[in-house]
Design an enzyme around this catalytic site. Structure first.
Site, PDB file in Angstrom:
ATOM      1  N   GLY A   1      59.955  16.183  45.801  1.00  0.00           N
ATOM      2  CA  GLY A   1      61.458  15.927  46.105  1.00  0.00           C
ATOM      3  C   GLY A   1      61.816  15.743  47.666  1.00  0.00           C
TER       4      GLY A   1
ATOM      5  CG  ASN B   1      73.690  25.503  52.458  1.00  0.00           C
ATOM      6  OD1 ASN B   1      73.205  25.740  53.272  1.00  0.00           O
ATOM      7  ND2 ASN B   1      74.619  24.273  52.489  1.00  0.00           N
ATOM      8  CG  PHE B   2      67.875  28.426  51.371  1.00  0.00           C
ATOM      9  CD1 PHE B   2      67.656  29.893  51.225  1.00  0.00           C
ATOM     10  CD2 PHE B   2      67.673  27.809  50.127  1.00  0.00           C
ATOM     11  CE1 PHE B   2      67.284  30.563  50.061  1.00  0.00           C
ATOM     12  CE2 PHE B   2      67.123  28.553  48.773  1.00  0.00           C
ATOM     13  CZ  PHE B   2      66.968  29.556  48.969  1.00  0.00           C
TER      14      PHE B   2
ATOM     15  CG  HIS C   1      75.954  16.371  49.771  1.00  0.00           C
ATOM     16  ND1 HIS C   1      77.062  17.058  49.674  1.00  0.00           N
ATOM     17  CD2 HIS C   1      75.023  17.226  50.201  1.00  0.00           C
ATOM     18  CE1 HIS C   1      76.689  18.303  50.044  1.00  0.00           C
ATOM     19  NE2 HIS C   1      75.399  18.475  50.278  1.00  0.00           N
TER      20      HIS C   1
ATOM     21  CE  LYS D   1      75.026  17.868  46.182  1.00  0.00           C
ATOM     22  NZ  LYS D   1      73.886  18.932  45.850  1.00  0.00           N
TER      23      LYS D   1
ATOM     24  N   GLY E   1      77.238  22.511  45.386  1.00  0.00           N
ATOM     25  CA  GLY E   1      77.042  23.927  45.086  1.00  0.00           C
ATOM     26  C   GLY E   1      77.603  24.850  46.261  1.00  0.00           C
TER      27      GLY E   1
HETATM   28  P1  NAD Z   1      65.206  15.382  44.364  1.00  0.00           P
HETATM   29  O1  NAD Z   1      65.614  14.685  43.430  1.00  0.00           O
HETATM   30  O2  NAD Z   1      64.810  14.731  45.823  1.00  0.00           O
HETATM   31  O3  NAD Z   1      63.965  16.356  44.164  1.00  0.00           O
HETATM   32  C1  NAD Z   1      63.651  17.152  43.081  1.00  0.00           C
HETATM   33  C2  NAD Z   1      62.360  17.142  42.484  1.00  0.00           C
HETATM   34  O4  NAD Z   1      62.296  18.116  41.202  1.00  0.00           O
HETATM   35  C3  NAD Z   1      61.989  15.590  42.046  1.00  0.00           C
HETATM   36  O5  NAD Z   1      60.785  15.549  42.750  1.00  0.00           O
HETATM   37  C4  NAD Z   1      61.606  15.807  40.370  1.00  0.00           C
HETATM   38  O6  NAD Z   1      60.668  14.974  40.026  1.00  0.00           O
HETATM   39  C5  NAD Z   1      61.347  17.287  40.431  1.00  0.00           C
HETATM   40  N1  NAD Z   1      61.828  17.637  38.909  1.00  0.00           N
HETATM   41  C6  NAD Z   1      62.804  17.447  38.148  1.00  0.00           C
HETATM   42  N2  NAD Z   1      62.433  18.157  36.898  1.00  0.00           N
HETATM   43  C7  NAD Z   1      61.490  18.833  37.076  1.00  0.00           C
HETATM   44  C8  NAD Z   1      60.675  19.697  36.117  1.00  0.00           C
HETATM   45  N3  NAD Z   1      61.252  20.110  34.968  1.00  0.00           N
HETATM   46  N4  NAD Z   1      59.725  20.396  36.753  1.00  0.00           N
HETATM   47  C9  NAD Z   1      59.216  20.056  37.880  1.00  0.00           C
HETATM   48  N5  NAD Z   1      60.026  19.270  38.793  1.00  0.00           N
HETATM   49  C10 NAD Z   1      60.991  18.697  38.340  1.00  0.00           C
HETATM   50  O7  NAD Z   1      66.195  16.613  44.854  1.00  0.00           O
HETATM   51  P2  NAD Z   1      66.568  17.282  46.332  1.00  0.00           P
HETATM   52  O8  NAD Z   1      67.447  16.709  47.182  1.00  0.00           O
HETATM   53  O9  NAD Z   1      65.092  17.804  46.737  1.00  0.00           O
HETATM   54  O10 NAD Z   1      67.220  18.540  45.738  1.00  0.00           O
HETATM   55  C11 NAD Z   1      66.705  19.435  44.634  1.00  0.00           C
HETATM   56  C12 NAD Z   1      67.682  20.592  44.519  1.00  0.00           C
HETATM   57  O11 NAD Z   1      68.089  21.343  45.500  1.00  0.00           O
HETATM   58  C13 NAD Z   1      69.169  20.014  43.943  1.00  0.00           C
HETATM   59  O12 NAD Z   1      69.589  21.081  43.023  1.00  0.00           O
HETATM   60  C14 NAD Z   1      69.951  20.221  45.501  1.00  0.00           C
HETATM   61  O13 NAD Z   1      71.293  20.301  45.210  1.00  0.00           O
HETATM   62  C15 NAD Z   1      69.301  21.458  45.865  1.00  0.00           C
HETATM   63  N6  NAD Z   1      69.314  21.616  47.274  1.00  0.00           N
HETATM   64  C16 NAD Z   1      69.862  22.780  47.846  1.00  0.00           C
HETATM   65  C17 NAD Z   1      69.812  23.119  49.117  1.00  0.00           C
HETATM   66  C18 NAD Z   1      69.920  24.540  49.514  1.00  0.00           C
HETATM   67  O14 NAD Z   1      70.072  24.927  50.713  1.00  0.00           O
HETATM   68  N7  NAD Z   1      69.732  25.498  48.399  1.00  0.00           N
HETATM   69  C19 NAD Z   1      69.699  21.972  49.973  1.00  0.00           C
HETATM   70  C20 NAD Z   1      69.317  20.840  49.666  1.00  0.00           C
HETATM   71  C21 NAD Z   1      69.339  20.483  48.203  1.00  0.00           C
END
Ligand code: NAD
Length: 257
Positions: free
Chosen positions: A11, A114-115, A144, A148, A154
């Site tokens: 992802g 959020n990191f 976003h 998203k 969050g």
């Molecule tokens: P994305 O859709 O690009 O990536 C998510 C990945 O997870 C995809 O490649 C998907 O195939 C995979 N996936 C889905 N189901 C799965 C499963 N059962 N097992 C394994 N892999 C699986 O999304 P993203 O933009 O990378 O965001 C991912 C998450 O992180 C979201 O919840 C987003 O809100 C969050 N996020 C958090 C922060 C932070 O700082 N905490 C920052 C950005 C995004």
């Protein structure tokens, strides 16, 4: 050297963590897991698979950026083998948060929506200003990218809940968008508005509106490395932490000690 297994590795965030870990000293990627393997994973030189269970025992820490169901599964797997977990997956519902807490009884689990260091500073700034403007209205606007999945973010929810707590508002004080003849805005309300479009990485503005003046506190993430760096700092924290449920605040307070 900290061994990492990455879930959601294909992802947007997974790829950024891979690149950031490869460029940082002290991290080794022992496994990349995703529901769907991307074509470029062949010949990538790292071990890829679709089952976290196959890889989890190889890492000191699992780093998860995926979907809530998979984040919960990661927590169970980590507790089963004694690996620590860093999860950035957002929009966990109460029972999924509870699963994180349960895993935290056995291993160190750190979940943060959020990191980024900048968002941590924004949260601190908001808590600092609120007591001086007790009757100003609070509205949160986030933007976003169009892909998203969850709305509001969050981070927007965390900002809104923390502001509600500072003010002593009911947790139901959050108002998600407005439409129609709603009349005068209730004082004990926090507006939360999600904009989606293009490729915005993450943008949060807290607007504090008083009579004749206002303040805007804004954080803009220009690229995802801000989150990846924070997640790797969190991995460095949990690898030596006792079992428990941690947040980024624990990492930041350990860093200034
Ligand atoms: P994305 O859709 O690009 O990536 C998510 C990945 O997870 C995809 O490649 C998907 O195939 C995979 N996936 C889905 N189901 C799965 C499963 N059962 N097992 C394994 N892999 C699986 O999304 P993203 O933009 O990378 O965001 C991912 C998450 O992180 C979201 O919840 C987003 O809100 C969050 N996020 C958090 C922060 C932070 O700082 N905490 C920052 C950005 C995004």
């Amino acid at each position: 050297m900290i061994s990492l297994v990455l879930q959601g590795a294909a992802g947007r965030m997974g790829r950024t963590v891979l690149e950031t870990a490869a460029a940082a000293p002290g991290f080794k990627i022992k496994g990349c897991v995703d529901r769907v393997l991307p074509p470029w994973s062949q010949g990538d030189g790292r071990a890829w698979g679709t089952e976290l269970g196959r890889f989890v025992g190889r890492g000191d820490v699992v780093v998860d950026f995926s979907v809530p169901e998979a984040a919960v599964e990661a927590a169970r797997c980590c507790a089963g083998v004694g690996a620590a977990l860093v999860s950035g997956t957002t929009s966990l519902v109460a029972e999924q948060e509870e699963a994180m807490r349960v895993a935290g009884r056995t291993v160190a689990v750190l979940h943060s929506s959020n990191f980024s260091l900048g968002v941590a500073a924004l949260r601190g700034a908001l808590k600092a200003v609120l007591p001086g403007i007790p009757d100003w209205d609070i509205e949160i606007v986030e933007r976003h990218h169009r892909d998203k999945a969850d709305s509001p973010s969050g981070t927007a929810l965390q900002l809104a809940r923390e502001a509600a707590q500072c003010r002593g508002y009911d947790p139901g004080a959050l108002r998600h968008g407005r439409q129609g003849r709603l009349g005068r805005r209730p004082a004990a309300e926090i507006g939360v508005h999600a904009l989606r479009g293009g490729s915005w990485v993450g943008d949060h503005t807290v607007i504090l509106a008083g009579p004749g003046e206002s303040i805007e506190l804004r954080h803009v993430a220009q690229d995802r490395t801000a989150f990846a760096r924070g997640a790797l700092a969190a991995a460095g924290f949990v690898v030596n932490a006792a079992p428990g449920l941690y947040t980024l605040d624990h990492v930041l307070s350990a860093a200034v000690r």
